[in-house]
Design a protein around this motif. Structure first.
Motif, PDB file in Angstrom:
ATOM      1  N   GLU A   6       0.852  -1.184   0.000  1.00 43.91           N
ATOM      2  CA  GLU A   6       0.000   0.000   0.000  1.00 43.91           C
ATOM      3  C   GLU A   6       0.888   1.234   0.000  1.00 43.91           C
ATOM      4  O   GLU A   6       1.817   1.327   0.798  1.00 43.91           O
ATOM      5  CB  GLU A   6      -0.888   0.039   1.242  1.00 43.91           C
ATOM      6  CG  GLU A   6      -1.967  -1.008   1.252  1.00 43.91           C
ATOM      7  CD  GLU A   6      -2.858  -0.870   2.481  1.00 43.91           C
ATOM      8  OE1 GLU A   6      -3.020   0.272   2.977  1.00 43.91           O
ATOM      9  OE2 GLU A   6      -3.366  -1.900   2.938  1.00 43.91           O
ATOM     10  N   LYS A   7       0.567   2.164  -0.877  1.00 46.60           N
ATOM     11  CA  LYS A   7       1.327   3.416  -0.956  1.00 46.60           C
ATOM     12  C   LYS A   7       0.650   4.449  -0.053  1.00 46.60           C
ATOM     13  O   LYS A   7      -0.572   4.602  -0.086  1.00 46.60           O
ATOM     14  CB  LYS A   7       1.352   3.923  -2.398  1.00 46.60           C
ATOM     15  CG  LYS A   7       2.207   5.148  -2.594  1.00 46.60           C
ATOM     16  CD  LYS A   7       2.267   5.525  -4.065  1.00 46.60           C
ATOM     17  CE  LYS A   7       3.161   6.717  -4.280  1.00 46.60           C
ATOM     18  NZ  LYS A   7       3.261   7.078  -5.690  1.00 46.60           N
ATOM     19  N   GLN A   8       1.456   5.137   0.748  1.00 41.77           N
ATOM     20  CA  GLN A   8       0.939   6.180   1.629  1.00 41.77           C
ATOM     21  C   GLN A   8       1.755   7.450   1.425  1.00 41.77           C
ATOM     22  O   GLN A   8       2.970   7.434   1.577  1.00 41.77           O
ATOM     23  CB  GLN A   8       1.030   5.757   3.097  1.00 41.77           C
ATOM     24  CG  GLN A   8       0.196   4.564   3.438  1.00 41.77           C
ATOM     25  CD  GLN A   8       0.331   4.169   4.899  1.00 41.77           C
ATOM     26  OE1 GLN A   8       1.179   4.663   5.621  1.00 41.77           O
ATOM     27  NE2 GLN A   8      -0.512   3.252   5.329  1.00 41.77           N
ATOM     28  N   MET A   9       1.078   8.517   1.106  1.00 38.10           N
ATOM     29  CA  MET A   9       1.750   9.806   0.962  1.00 38.10           C
ATOM     30  C   MET A   9       1.774  10.487   2.328  1.00 38.10           C
ATOM     31  O   MET A   9       0.875  10.303   3.135  1.00 38.10           O
ATOM     32  CB  MET A   9       1.035  10.684  -0.063  1.00 38.10           C
ATOM     33  CG  MET A   9       1.031  10.108  -1.477  1.00 38.10           C
ATOM     34  SD  MET A   9       2.647   9.588  -2.101  1.00 38.10           S
ATOM     35  CE  MET A   9       3.497  11.142  -2.194  1.00 38.10           C
ATOM     36  N   ASP A  10       2.803  11.264   2.588  1.00 40.13           N
ATOM     37  CA  ASP A  10       2.929  12.002   3.835  1.00 40.13           C
ATOM     38  C   ASP A  10       2.164  13.315   3.695  1.00 40.13           C
ATOM     39  O   ASP A  10       2.548  14.173   2.900  1.00 40.13           O
ATOM     40  CB  ASP A  10       4.406  12.273   4.133  1.00 40.13           C
ATOM     41  CG  ASP A  10       4.633  12.940   5.471  1.00 40.13           C
ATOM     42  OD1 ASP A  10       3.685  13.527   6.026  1.00 40.13           O
ATOM     43  OD2 ASP A  10       5.777  12.883   5.959  1.00 40.13           O
ATOM     44  N   PRO A  11       1.083  13.499   4.456  1.00 36.66           N
ATOM     45  CA  PRO A  11       0.287  14.723   4.319  1.00 36.66           C
ATOM     46  C   PRO A  11       1.036  15.983   4.757  1.00 36.66           C
ATOM     47  O   PRO A  11       0.687  17.086   4.366  1.00 36.66           O
ATOM     48  CB  PRO A  11      -0.928  14.465   5.223  1.00 36.66           C
ATOM     49  CG  PRO A  11      -0.486  13.412   6.172  1.00 36.66           C
ATOM     50  CD  PRO A  11       0.560  12.609   5.472  1.00 36.66           C
ATOM     51  N   ASN A  12       2.089  15.817   5.552  1.00 35.53           N
ATOM     52  CA  ASN A  12       2.865  16.949   6.051  1.00 35.53           C
ATOM     53  C   ASN A  12       4.116  17.241   5.236  1.00 35.53           C
ATOM     54  O   ASN A  12       4.841  18.183   5.527  1.00 35.53           O
ATOM     55  CB  ASN A  12       3.258  16.716   7.516  1.00 35.53           C
ATOM     56  CG  ASN A  12       2.047  16.493   8.392  1.00 35.53           C
ATOM     57  OD1 ASN A  12       1.066  17.219   8.300  1.00 35.53           O
ATOM     58  ND2 ASN A  12       2.104  15.464   9.208  1.00 35.53           N
ATOM     59  N   ASN A  13       4.398  16.381   4.232  1.00 34.96           N
ATOM     60  CA  ASN A  13       5.619  16.537   3.456  1.00 34.96           C
ATOM     61  C   ASN A  13       5.369  16.022   2.045  1.00 34.96           C
ATOM     62  O   ASN A  13       5.323  14.809   1.828  1.00 34.96           O
ATOM     63  CB  ASN A  13       6.764  15.764   4.125  1.00 34.96           C
ATOM     64  CG  ASN A  13       8.071  15.877   3.383  1.00 34.96           C
ATOM     65  OD1 ASN A  13       8.145  16.431   2.289  1.00 34.96           O
ATOM     66  ND2 ASN A  13       9.117  15.332   3.967  1.00 34.96           N
ATOM     67  N   LYS A  14       5.231  16.928   1.084  1.00 35.55           N
ATOM     68  CA  LYS A  14       4.913  16.494  -0.282  1.00 35.55           C
ATOM     69  C   LYS A  14       6.054  15.717  -0.931  1.00 35.55           C
ATOM     70  O   LYS A  14       5.868  15.104  -1.963  1.00 35.55           O
ATOM     71  CB  LYS A  14       4.491  17.679  -1.140  1.00 35.55           C
ATOM     72  CG  LYS A  14       5.578  18.681  -1.450  1.00 35.55           C
ATOM     73  CD  LYS A  14       5.034  19.780  -2.354  1.00 35.55           C
ATOM     74  CE  LYS A  14       6.099  20.787  -2.701  1.00 35.55           C
ATOM     75  NZ  LYS A  14       5.623  21.798  -3.620  1.00 35.55           N
ATOM     76  N   TYR A  15       7.238  15.724  -0.326  1.00 41.15           N
ATOM     77  CA  TYR A  15       8.381  14.989  -0.875  1.00 41.15           C
ATOM     78  C   TYR A  15       8.696  13.726  -0.081  1.00 41.15           C
ATOM     79  O   TYR A  15       9.787  13.193  -0.155  1.00 41.15           O
ATOM     80  CB  TYR A  15       9.616  15.886  -0.924  1.00 41.15           C
ATOM     81  CG  TYR A  15       9.405  17.100  -1.795  1.00 41.15           C
ATOM     82  CD1 TYR A  15       9.240  16.976  -3.165  1.00 41.15           C
ATOM     83  CD2 TYR A  15       9.347  18.369  -1.237  1.00 41.15           C
ATOM     84  CE1 TYR A  15       9.035  18.078  -3.966  1.00 41.15           C
ATOM     85  CE2 TYR A  15       9.149  19.489  -2.040  1.00 41.15           C
ATOM     86  CZ  TYR A  15       8.990  19.332  -3.391  1.00 41.15           C
ATOM     87  OH  TYR A  15       8.775  20.425  -4.172  1.00 41.15           O
ATOM     88  N   GLY A  16       7.735  13.248   0.702  1.00 41.29           N
ATOM     89  CA  GLY A  16       7.941  12.037   1.482  1.00 41.29           C
ATOM     90  C   GLY A  16       6.766  11.096   1.329  1.00 41.29           C
ATOM     91  O   GLY A  16       5.650  11.515   1.031  1.00 41.29           O
ATOM     92  N   GLY A  17       7.009   9.820   1.525  1.00 47.01           N
ATOM     93  CA  GLY A  17       5.947   8.838   1.416  1.00 47.01           C
ATOM     94  C   GLY A  17       6.438   7.479   1.868  1.00 47.01           C
ATOM     95  O   GLY A  17       7.597   7.316   2.257  1.00 47.01           O
ATOM     96  N   ALA A  18       5.538   6.501   1.807  1.00 46.91           N
ATOM     97  CA  ALA A  18       5.872   5.165   2.281  1.00 46.91           C
ATOM     98  C   ALA A  18       5.159   4.104   1.467  1.00 46.91           C
ATOM     99  O   ALA A  18       4.124   4.354   0.846  1.00 46.91           O
ATOM    100  CB  ALA A  18       5.469   5.029   3.748  1.00 46.91           C
ATOM    101  N   PHE A  19       5.731   2.923   1.493  1.00 49.61           N
ATOM    102  CA  PHE A  19       5.093   1.714   1.000  1.00 49.61           C
ATOM    103  C   PHE A  19       5.031   0.770   2.194  1.00 49.61           C
ATOM    104  O   PHE A  19       6.040   0.539   2.863  1.00 49.61           O
ATOM    105  CB  PHE A  19       5.892   1.066  -0.134  1.00 49.61           C
ATOM    106  CG  PHE A  19       5.804   1.813  -1.429  1.00 49.61           C
ATOM    107  CD1 PHE A  19       4.734   1.615  -2.290  1.00 49.61           C
ATOM    108  CD2 PHE A  19       6.799   2.707  -1.785  1.00 49.61           C
ATOM    109  CE1 PHE A  19       4.651   2.305  -3.486  1.00 49.61           C
ATOM    110  CE2 PHE A  19       6.727   3.401  -2.980  1.00 49.61           C
ATOM    111  CZ  PHE A  19       5.653   3.201  -3.837  1.00 49.61           C
TER     112      PHE A  19
END
Length: 168
Positions: A6-19
């Motif tokens: 599952e891909k998760q974007m960081d709502p507080n950082n548009k240049y960060g995210g997770a799988f």
């Protein structure tokens, strides 16, 4: 049953995210281990190559029945990439690390983690009943993990004293 990332974007950082693969709130077997790899100060080419390698490794992870949970997070700012995996036991983690696409990546792309200005950290430890948060894992690996500065070993790994305590 095949596990799905599952891909998760960081709502507080548009240049960060997770799988994320799996559920962090699972019951863990007594021999379960956490393994964390963290790189900091990756430049853009290293981030791109690391991302491509992670895509190949992620495919192999989703098929591995011994992997209980995985979390890959990155931030463009600071050039940070962190992978946390949780395995049924240490031997299963080591078997995955030293075979297949992961072993290929380790052998032929080690320069991504071991040169330039990159700070690299590696550590595997016993779960003790729970999976740490991203922040806890980052604190544990940077405090206790094997640390390389531009490819030069700065510190050998040491086991954390108590991973059930939240880092201060």
């Amino acid at each position: 049953m095949k596990k799905k990332w599952e891909k998760q974007m960081d709502p507080n950082n548009k240049y960060g995210g997770a799988f994320i693969l799996g559920d962090q709130d699972i019951e863990l077997p007594p021999n379960a281990v956490v393994s964390v790899t963290r790189g900091e100060r990756f430049n853009i080419p290293r981030l791109i190559i690391n991302g491509m390698l992670n895509q190949m490794i992620m495919k192999a992870m989703s098929k591995n029945e011994n992997l209980l949970y995985a979390e890959l997070k990155g931030q463009l700012e600071g050039g940070v990439g962190q992978t946390m995996t949780v395995w049924k036991a240490g031997k299963e983690m080591n078997s995955f690390r030293t075979s297949g696409v992961h072993n290929f990546s380790r052998k032929f792309f080690s320069w991504v983690f071991y040169s330039g200005k990159v700070q690299s950290y590696f550590l595997t430890w016993k779960c003790n009943g729970r999976i740490p948060t991203y922040e806890e894992a980052a604190e544990i690996v940077t405090t206790n993990g094997r640390h390389f500065n531009g490819g030069k070993l700065v510190r050998k790994a040491q086991q954390p004293i108590d991973t059930n305590k939240k880092p201060s």
